[in-house]
Design a protein around this motif. Structure first.
Motif, PDB file in Angstrom:
ATOM      1  N   PRO A  67      -8.631   5.356  14.837  1.00  0.00           N
ATOM      2  CA  PRO A  67      -8.602   6.807  14.597  1.00  0.00           C
ATOM      3  C   PRO A  67      -7.167   7.342  14.556  1.00  0.00           C
ATOM      4  O   PRO A  67      -6.253   6.696  15.087  1.00  0.00           O
ATOM      5  N   ILE A  68      -7.013   8.529  13.960  1.00  0.00           N
ATOM      6  CA  ILE A  68      -5.679   9.130  13.793  1.00  0.00           C
ATOM      7  C   ILE A  68      -4.943   9.221  15.139  1.00  0.00           C
ATOM      8  O   ILE A  68      -3.758   8.929  15.230  1.00  0.00           O
ATOM      9  N   ASP A  69      -5.638   9.629  16.193  1.00  0.00           N
ATOM     10  CA  ASP A  69      -4.939   9.833  17.478  1.00  0.00           C
ATOM     11  C   ASP A  69      -4.370   8.535  18.054  1.00  0.00           C
ATOM     12  O   ASP A  69      -3.548   8.558  18.962  1.00  0.00           O
ATOM     13  N   LYS A  70      -4.801   7.405  17.507  1.00  0.00           N
ATOM     14  CA  LYS A  70      -4.241   6.122  17.957  1.00  0.00           C
ATOM     15  C   LYS A  70      -3.143   5.651  16.987  1.00  0.00           C
ATOM     16  O   LYS A  70      -2.613   4.558  17.114  1.00  0.00           O
ATOM     17  N   GLY A  71      -2.843   6.494  16.020  1.00  0.00           N
ATOM     18  CA  GLY A  71      -1.828   6.126  15.027  1.00  0.00           C
ATOM     19  C   GLY A  71      -0.424   6.416  15.507  1.00  0.00           C
ATOM     20  O   GLY A  71      -0.207   6.973  16.587  1.00  0.00           O
ATOM     21  N   GLU A  72       0.575   6.032  14.698  1.00  0.00           N
ATOM     22  CA  GLU A  72       1.972   6.279  15.065  1.00  0.00           C
ATOM     23  C   GLU A  72       2.734   6.876  13.888  1.00  0.00           C
ATOM     24  O   GLU A  72       2.327   6.697  12.721  1.00  0.00           O
ATOM     25  N   TYR A  73       3.820   7.570  14.208  1.00  0.00           N
ATOM     26  CA  TYR A  73       4.623   8.203  13.163  1.00  0.00           C
ATOM     27  C   TYR A  73       5.111   7.139  12.172  1.00  0.00           C
ATOM     28  O   TYR A  73       5.488   6.041  12.554  1.00  0.00           O
ATOM     29  N   TYR A  74       5.143   7.487  10.910  1.00  0.00           N
ATOM     30  CA  TYR A  74       5.577   6.540   9.880  1.00  0.00           C
ATOM     31  C   TYR A  74       6.423   7.263   8.857  1.00  0.00           C
ATOM     32  O   TYR A  74       6.040   8.321   8.359  1.00  0.00           O
ATOM     33  N   LYS A  75       7.599   6.697   8.576  1.00  0.00           N
ATOM     34  CA  LYS A  75       8.438   7.314   7.542  1.00  0.00           C
ATOM     35  C   LYS A  75       8.061   6.687   6.203  1.00  0.00           C
ATOM     36  O   LYS A  75       8.219   5.472   6.007  1.00  0.00           O
ATOM     37  N   LEU A  76       7.561   7.497   5.338  1.00  0.00           N
ATOM     38  CA  LEU A  76       7.067   7.003   4.050  1.00  0.00           C
ATOM     39  C   LEU A  76       8.231   6.646   3.116  1.00  0.00           C
ATOM     40  O   LEU A  76       9.137   7.463   2.926  1.00  0.00           O
ATOM     41  N   PRO A  77       8.233   5.431   2.537  1.00  0.00           N
ATOM     42  CA  PRO A  77       9.290   5.115   1.556  1.00  0.00           C
ATOM     43  C   PRO A  77       9.212   6.071   0.358  1.00  0.00           C
ATOM     44  O   PRO A  77       8.127   6.565   0.036  1.00  0.00           O
ATOM     45  N   ASP A  78      10.345   6.303  -0.308  1.00  0.00           N
ATOM     46  CA  ASP A  78      10.399   7.275  -1.414  1.00  0.00           C
ATOM     47  C   ASP A  78       9.383   6.964  -2.520  1.00  0.00           C
ATOM     48  O   ASP A  78       8.770   7.864  -3.075  1.00  0.00           O
ATOM     49  N   SER A  79       9.225   5.664  -2.836  1.00  0.00           N
ATOM     50  CA  SER A  79       8.319   5.321  -3.941  1.00  0.00           C
ATOM     51  C   SER A  79       6.873   5.682  -3.584  1.00  0.00           C
ATOM     52  O   SER A  79       6.096   6.153  -4.424  1.00  0.00           O
ATOM     53  N   ASP A  80       6.499   5.481  -2.312  1.00  0.00           N
ATOM     54  CA  ASP A  80       5.140   5.832  -1.876  1.00  0.00           C
ATOM     55  C   ASP A  80       4.962   7.349  -1.859  1.00  0.00           C
ATOM     56  O   ASP A  80       3.897   7.866  -2.207  1.00  0.00           O
ATOM     57  N   LYS A  81       6.038   8.029  -1.429  1.00  0.00           N
ATOM     58  CA  LYS A  81       5.967   9.502  -1.384  1.00  0.00           C
ATOM     59  C   LYS A  81       5.735  10.042  -2.796  1.00  0.00           C
ATOM     60  O   LYS A  81       4.903  10.942  -3.010  1.00  0.00           O
ATOM     61  N   GLU A  82       6.465   9.454  -3.745  1.00  0.00           N
ATOM     62  CA  GLU A  82       6.317   9.872  -5.145  1.00  0.00           C
ATOM     63  C   GLU A  82       4.871   9.674  -5.612  1.00  0.00           C
ATOM     64  O   GLU A  82       4.284  10.521  -6.283  1.00  0.00           O
ATOM     65  N   ASN A  83       4.286   8.528  -5.208  1.00  0.00           N
ATOM     66  CA  ASN A  83       2.906   8.229  -5.597  1.00  0.00           C
ATOM     67  C   ASN A  83       1.923   9.232  -4.984  1.00  0.00           C
ATOM     68  O   ASN A  83       1.001   9.705  -5.650  1.00  0.00           O
ATOM     69  N   VAL A  84       2.167   9.559  -3.705  1.00  0.00           N
ATOM     70  CA  VAL A  84       1.294  10.517  -3.005  1.00  0.00           C
ATOM     71  C   VAL A  84       1.372  11.890  -3.682  1.00  0.00           C
ATOM     72  O   VAL A  84       0.344  12.529  -3.958  1.00  0.00           O
ATOM     73  N   LEU A  85       2.596  12.336  -3.977  1.00  0.00           N
ATOM     74  CA  LEU A  85       2.762  13.663  -4.593  1.00  0.00           C
ATOM     75  C   LEU A  85       2.177  13.698  -5.997  1.00  0.00           C
ATOM     76  O   LEU A  85       1.587  14.691  -6.418  1.00  0.00           O
ATOM     77  N   ASN A  86       2.317  12.578  -6.706  1.00  0.00           N
ATOM     78  CA  ASN A  86       1.733  12.483  -8.042  1.00  0.00           C
ATOM     79  C   ASN A  86       0.207  12.604  -7.954  1.00  0.00           C
ATOM     80  O   ASN A  86      -0.434  13.304  -8.752  1.00  0.00           O
ATOM     81  N   ALA A  87      -0.359  11.938  -6.923  1.00  0.00           N
ATOM     82  CA  ALA A  87      -1.821  11.969  -6.741  1.00  0.00           C
ATOM     83  C   ALA A  87      -2.302  13.395  -6.487  1.00  0.00           C
ATOM     84  O   ALA A  87      -3.287  13.850  -7.084  1.00  0.00           O
ATOM     85  N   THR A  88      -1.611  14.128  -5.607  1.00  0.00           N
ATOM     86  CA  THR A  88      -2.071  15.495  -5.297  1.00  0.00           C
ATOM     87  C   THR A  88      -1.936  16.405  -6.520  1.00  0.00           C
ATOM     88  O   THR A  88      -2.762  17.284  -6.732  1.00  0.00           O
TER      89      THR A  88
END
Lengths: 304, 314
Positions: A205-226
Motif C-alpha cells: 500500500p501507498i503508506d508503506k511506500g517511500e519517496y522517489y525522485k522520478l527520472p526526467d524521461s519518466d516524468k516526461e512520459n507521465v506528463l504526456n500521459a495526463t
C-alpha cells in the motif's frame, strides 16, 4: 477567483476547500449528486441545489471514473460555458475503460506495456503468442475488471479463462513487469512520486511506500500521459517507466507525508496560475451575453 | 503524427485490389441485415469481411495500436463500417479510437458513438447547436426527481442509464408512478434522464442520413403503443421528406460527426423535433426491402474508391 469543489463526498472535498480558503480564494463544496443538467430550446443549464453556477469561475472536480456517463455531459457544459475544470472533455470516458486508455496512450507515443484485448476467451492461448509471459490477465464485466491473475504460461492462462463461468465483456492481457510500482500525483507540470515495492507479486500500500525522485524521461512520459487523457490533476502509476494506470481521483493523505509536500496547496497555486485564462473567459462570456441580448432586438441580424 | 501498427504490418500482407470493406458487427447484430449488407457489398467491393466485434484482437505497444482478426490487419481495408451498439461499449471505444487514427474511412466516429448511446448527451449537443429537441434533464440522485418534474412537467419519459447501457424507457404520468419507479432506482447506481413526453399522432419519422442523401420513412405504431417501434409490431413506408426534415436530419448528423445514421423526428406544436439519433439503425427490410442497405453500400463504395485513389497517389 471563486472555485466550486464538486465531489462525491464531503470528506473527499474538505481538505481542498480548506486549502483554497487559506489562500484567500472563495471555495464551496457541493455534492456531485446535487447537480442537474437541463437541456431545452437552444441551451443547456447547469442547476445546483442551494447554489448558482454563475457564482463561480472554476470547478475542482473529484469523482470516480465510473461516473463518466454523468460527468462527461457536465464537462461538456462547463467547458462550453468557459469554466476552468481540472478534467477535460473526454477524460472520464478515457479513464473509465482500461483497454481504451491503453489504446489512446499507445497512439500518442506514451510508453505502456504491450497489451492485448479480446472479447472472447476462445483461442486465447493463440492470441497470447503475440505477447511474452508472465502476463497480467484481467476479465471484465461491463467496463469493470472482475478478476485478475498473473499467468506464467499458456496452461495457467487457459485454466483462468476456463474458470470464468459468468458472462464477461472480454479479456485484457498485459505484459507483467515484476518491478516496484511508482505512484505519482500530477498537478499541472509537477509530479510527486512514491515507490511501492512488490512482495509475492502484490504491490504494497501507498503508506508503506517511500519517496522517489522520478527520472526526467519518466516524468516526461507521465506528463504526456495526463495530457493525452486530458487530466491536469491525476494519479498515474508506472512500472519501469511505463504507464500502467491513470485516474482522475486523487487521495493525497500518504503522498503529502512521504513526499514532505503540501499537494493541496500546490493545487491551489496551479488554479491561481489559471486565473488569467479564467478572466479572459469571463470577458468572453460577458461579450457573449451582450451579443445574445442584442440578437433579440432589431439589431439582431448584426449579431448572428 | 498518427501512429498505428498497420504501418509495419501492411507491407507483409497481400495487396488488396479494388476497394475493400470490413463490417464490424455488434454482438446482437441481426443476421438478416448482415446477410443483406454482404450481398450488396459484394457487388461494389472486391473484398468484404464481416467481423464480430468480440472476435477482434486489439493490440497496443510502443509501436502504436492495431486491430486484428484471424491474423488479418483490419486497418489495411479501405472502408471500415462499425455497426456496434451500447452493448459493445467495452471494446467499441478502443476499436473506434484505432479506426479514427488510421487511414481507413469510417462513416461514424467515436464521438458519435458516445453521444448517440446517451439520450441526454444527444439532446444536449443538438440543443446547444440550436436544433429542435425536447426538454430533457439528467441527474444521478433520485432526490432530484422533483426538480426535474419542474422542468418537464407530467407526463415525462424516464430512461435509466446504468454504467454504459440504456435500460429501457418508462412513461410516467404522475407523482405516484414516479415514486414507485424511483424506489427501484434507489437500489442501484443509476444515471437518470427524463424527457418531456410528446404526444404525437400514431407515427414518427425516421430520416436515414447517407452522406448528402436523406431517405425518409414514416413509422406507424401498433395500436395502443406509445412508441412507434417496428420491432414492437408497427409498420414503415418511404415518404417524400420536407425541406425542414432534411435540414434537421443533416445538421444533427453533422453535429454528431456521422455520415451514416438515422435521425428520428416527431411533430410537436407544428414543428419537427429530434427524438433520437441512431448509430446503428436497422434497415427495415421487411417494409423497405434492400433500399437502405443498397444506399449505404453505394455511399461506402464511393468513399472506398477515394481512399484507394489517395493511397495510389502516396
Amino acid at each position: 477567483m471563486r472555485v466550486l469543489v464538486l465531489a462525491e463526498k464531503k470528506k473527499i472535498a474538505e481538505n481542498f476547500v480548506k486549502a483554497f480558503l487559506e489562500k484567500g480564494i472563495t471555495a464551496k463544496y457541493l455534492r456531485l449528486s446535487k447537480v442537474m443538467l437541463v437541456s431545452k430550446k437552444d441551451k443547456t443549464e447547469i442547476k445546483l441545489v442551494g447554489s448558482n453556477i454563475d457564482n463561480f469561475d472554476a470547478v475542482f472536480l473529484q469523482a470516480r471514473s465510473s461516473l463518466a456517463p454523468f460527468v462527461e455531459p457536465l464537462l461538456e457544459e462547463l467547458t462550453n460555458q468557459g469554466f476552468y475544470v481540472n478534467s477535460k472533455k473526454g477524460s472520464y470516458y478515457l479513464s473509465d475503460n482500461e483497454p481504451y486508455t491503453f489504446v489512446s496512450l499507445a497512439i500518442n507515443n506514451v510508453k505502456t506495456p504491450k497489451t492485448l484485448t479480446s472479447g472472447s476467451g476462445k483461442n486465447i492461448e493463440r492470441v497470447s503468442k503475440n505477447i511474452s509471459y508472465p502476463l497480467l490477465v484481467k476479465s471484465f464485466v461491463g467496463k469493470k475488471a472482475q478478476q485478475a491473475i498473473i499467468a506464467n504460461n499458456g496452461k495457467e492462462l487457459n485454466s483462468f479463462v476456463k474458470s470464468i463461468k459468468s458472462d464477461i465483456e472480454g479479456f485484457m492481457l498485459r505484459e507483467y513487469i515484476d518491478e516496484p510500482v511508482i505512484s505519482c500525483i500530477v498537478v499541472g507540470d509537477e509530479v510527486f512520486s512514491v515507490k511501492r515495492k512488490t512482495k509475492d507479486q502484490v504491490v504494497v500500500p501507498i503508506d508503506k511506500g517511500e519517496y522517489y525522485k522520478l527520472p526526467d524521461s519518466d516524468k516526461e512520459n507521465v506528463l504526456n500521459a495526463t495530457k493525452v487523457i486530458g487530466l491536469d490533476i491525476a494519479k498515474v502509476d508506472l512500472v519501469k517507466g511505463r504507464v500502467i494506470s491513470i485516474e482522475p481521483n486523487i487521495n493525497l493523505k500518504n503522498f503529502n507525508k512521504i513526499c514532505s509536500a503540501d499537494i493541496e496547496s500546490r493545487i491551489v497555486d496551479f488554479y491561481l496560475s489559471k486565473e488569467n485564462e479564467i478572466k479572459r473567459k469571463s470577458i468572453f462570456s460577458e461579450l457573449k451575453d451582450i451579443r445574445s441580448i442584442f440578437s433579440k432586438t432589431i439589431f439582431g441580424r448584426f449579431f448572428k | 503524427m498518427k501512429k498505428q501498427l498497420t504501418k509495419t504490418k501492411t507491407q507483409k500482407e497481400p495487396k488488396i485490389v479494388g476497394p475493400s470493406l470490413v463490417i464490424i458487427s455488434s454482438k446482437g447484430a441481426k443476421l438478416s441485415t448482415i446477410k443483406s449488407l454482404i450481398s450488396e457489398a459484394q457487388k461494389k467491393f472486391s473484398n468484404v469481411l464481416v467481423v464480430p466485434i468480440n472476435k477482434i484482437q486489439i493490440q497496443t505497444s510502443e509501436q502504436g495500436a492495431g486491430l486484428f482478426y484471424k491474423g488479418k490487419n483490419l486497418l489495411c481495408f479501405d472502408v471500415i463500417y462499425p455497426r456496434v451498439s451500447s452493448k459493445d461499449f467495452f471494446l467499441a471505444e478502443s476499436v473506434l479510437k484505432i479506426i479514427e487514427s488510421s487511414d481507413s474511412y469510417s462513416p461514424v466516429s467515436l464521438k458519435s458513438f458516445h453521444m448517440t448511446n446517451h439520450k441526454f448527451f444527444t439532446s444536449q449537443i443538438l440543443s446547444n447547436k440550436g436544433l429542435p429537441g425536447v426538454t430533457s434533464t439528467f441527474f444521478i440522485s433520485s432526490k432530484r426527481a422533483q426538480m426535474a418534474v419542474s422542468e418537464t412537467g407530467f407526463p415525462f419519459v424516464m430512461k435509466l442509464i446504468s454504467g454504459f447501457a440504456g435500460k429501457g424507457v418508462v412513461l410516467i404520468n404522475n407523482n405516484d408512478q414516479m415514486e414507485s419507479i424511483l424506489d427501484a432506482v434507489n437500489l442501484f447506481e443509476e444515471f437518470i434522464c427524463t424527457q418531456k413526453f410528446i404526444k404525437g399522432k400514431n407515427f414518427d419519422i425516421r430520416c436515414y442520413v447517407i452522406g448528402n442523401l436523406v431517405l425518409t420513412v414514416k413509422r406507424t405504431s401498433k395500436k395502443g403503443d406509445w412508441r412507434a417501434n417496428i420491432s414492437r409490431g408497427g409498420s414503415a413506408q418511404l415518404i417524400n421528406p420536407t425541406p425542414e426534415m432534411i435540414s434537421i436530419a443533416q445538421n444533427a448528423a453533422k453535429e454528431l460527426g456521422m455520415d451514416i445514421c438515422a435521425v428520428d423526428l416527431m411533430q410537436h406544436k407544428n414543428k419537427w423535433v429530434v427524438i433520437e439519433v441512431n448509430f446503428m439503425p436497422g434497415p427495415f427490410m421487411k417494409y423497405l426491402g434492400n433500399t437502405i442497405v443498397h444506399e449505404w453500400v453505394r455511399y461506402l463504395s464511393v468513399k472506398g474508391k477515394k481512399v484507394q485513389n489517395e493511397e495510389t497517389k502516396k
